[in-house]
Design an enzyme around this catalytic site. Structure first.
Site, PDB file in Angstrom:
ATOM      1  N   ASP A   1       4.313 -17.478 -11.734  1.00 25.94           N
ATOM      2  CA  ASP A   1       4.118 -15.854 -11.270  1.00 25.94           C
ATOM      3  C   ASP A   1       5.024 -15.234 -12.345  1.00 25.94           C
ATOM      4  OD1 ASP A   1       2.283 -16.629  -9.409  1.00 25.94           O
ATOM      5  OD2 ASP A   1       3.462 -15.149  -7.910  1.00 25.94           O
TER       6      ASP A   1
ATOM      7  N   LEU B   1     -31.921  -8.780   4.771  1.00 20.10           N
ATOM      8  CA  LEU B   1     -32.236 -10.040   5.181  1.00 20.10           C
ATOM      9  C   LEU B   1     -33.141 -10.108   6.379  1.00 20.10           C
ATOM     10  CD1 LEU B   1     -29.176 -12.081   3.988  1.00 20.10           C
ATOM     11  CD2 LEU B   1     -31.164 -12.305   3.092  1.00 20.10           C
TER      12      LEU B   1
ATOM     13  N   LYS C   1     -23.151 -16.665   5.188  1.00 20.75           N
ATOM     14  CA  LYS C   1     -23.412 -15.181   5.000  1.00 20.75           C
ATOM     15  C   LYS C   1     -22.025 -14.614   5.385  1.00 20.75           C
ATOM     16  CE  LYS C   1     -26.366 -11.515   6.684  1.00 20.75           C
ATOM     17  NZ  LYS C   1     -25.385 -10.516   7.142  1.00 20.75           N
TER      18      LYS C   1
END
Ligand code: IVH
Length: 338
Positions: free
Chosen positions: A60, A110, A143
């Site tokens: 970092d 859906l 999903k």
């Protein structure tokens, strides 16, 4: 974790000089521009490794050094600042309200299947409609339990981010999606289309959610009920500086309108194209065959569900071949192919 960048966060000239390598201090505009370009390329690359691939290459502190050098140069040479510079993720001013945008192509919803029988009936309907005796190939995807958004890229540049809304019209949340580090401000590589709508789910990982709530508890701030709720609240902030402080991430899963380049011919190829453009795609997607393949995927994902780093609320099966998808079409805003 990389620091969040704020537009007003510019060091003074003394600070700036500290980060400009001495060989550049006396250099002309061309050399500065070249250095700025090189820094942006490196920062974008490491940003991609960290936020999209989850596989950083440098520590970092080194990333911070690159970023500070770029910030210093841009502070000194403000004419070199571009909207897609990695320093320009966070807008300065809160909005009064979100504008309304019309999706180039509607965002569909859906249909559901709640049992093995319903899933088998879906597969049978697909086979009947495309008149196939062979097992259908499906792209099986988790999903994701977040918020549907659409990212519009023009000539490879992020031009607009919008919520799904009612599927036809959504809210303009461009300033907020720009703060999500996993969302590239410019697509990677070459050969991107004149215009492409990328369909995606914004979410907060289970671990980031726990950390965020723990910190909020400590400082007496408001906590969230679940990651979805936290993601929704974060995306709907009128002040992008607040959104920037929330650990939002994204998985891209589809293409809406595309101009100036052909749509890939399979859902699996669409996902690969999205990856090639530097967009983040869920790694747990698979190609399966027939209803049995779907059910087997469902069982395997179900077993892994507690250990997945993100929340899901089901699985999605999409007919893999786009020509078959076209043949199947949609009824009342839900495709018959998914
Ligand atoms: S495809 C077929 N794929 O589910 C076109 N949607 O009702 C519809 N969602 O809120 C979208 N994960 O954001 C698709 N892998 C996935 C998805 C997914 C989650 C959400 C989507 C929308 C809803 C669609």
């Amino acid at each position: 974790m990389f620091p969040s960048l704020e537009k007003g966060d510019r060091g003074d000239l003394q600070d700036a000089l500290e980060y400009i390598p001495s060989r550049l201090r006396m250099s002309g505009p061309d050399e500065v521009q070249a250095r700025v370009n090189a820094l942006r390329e490196q920062i974008n690359y490491h940003n991609y490794r960290y936020y999209v691939l989850d596989d950083p290459e440098i520590p970092d502190v080194e990333y911070d050094r690159l970023l500070r050098e770029l910030q210093s140069l841009e502070a000194k040479y403000s004419s070199l600042v571009t909207p897609d510079s990695p320093t320009q993720r966070v807008g300065a001013e809160p909005l009064k309200a979100f504008g309304e945008v019309q999706h180039e192509l509607p965002m569909l919803s859906l249909a559901n299947a709640f049992s093995e029988e319903e899933l088998r009936a879906f597969d049978k309907r697909v086979r009947d409609l495309v008149d196939s005796d062979e097992a259908i190939e499906y792209a099986a995807e988790p999903k994701l339990d977040g918020l549907a958004i659409s990212l519009l890229y023009r000539d490879g540049l992020l031009a607009r981010g919008a919520t799904r809304g009612n599927g036809i019209k959504g809210e303009d949340i461009t300033q907020n999606v720009r703060t999500i580090h996993a969302v590239p401000l410019r697509l990677r590589g070459t050969g991107y289309p004149d215009l492409v709508e990328v369909r995606a789910e914004v979410y907060i990982s289970k671990r980031d959610f726990e950390e965020f709530n723990a910190r909020a508890r400590k400082s007496g701030e408001k906590t969230f009920v679940n990651p979805r709720n936290a993601a929704a609240g974060s995306l709907r902030q009128l002040d992008p500086r607040l959104t920037a402080k929330r650990p939002l991430s994204i998985f891209c899963y589809g293409i809406g309108k595309i101009e100036g380049k052909n749509r890939p011919d399979r859902q699996s190829a669409i996902l690969q194209q999205l990856r090639d453009w530097g967009l983040r795609v869920c790694p747990e997607t698979e190609i399966v065959k027939g209803a049995n393949g779907c059910l087997d995927y469902y069982r395997r994902i179900g077993e892994r569900r507690p250990a997945l780093p993100y929340d899901i609320d089901g699985v999605v099966y999409k007919v893999n071949r786009i020509d078959l998808q076209r043949q199947l079409g949609s009824v009342s805003r839900a495709p018959r192919w998914a």
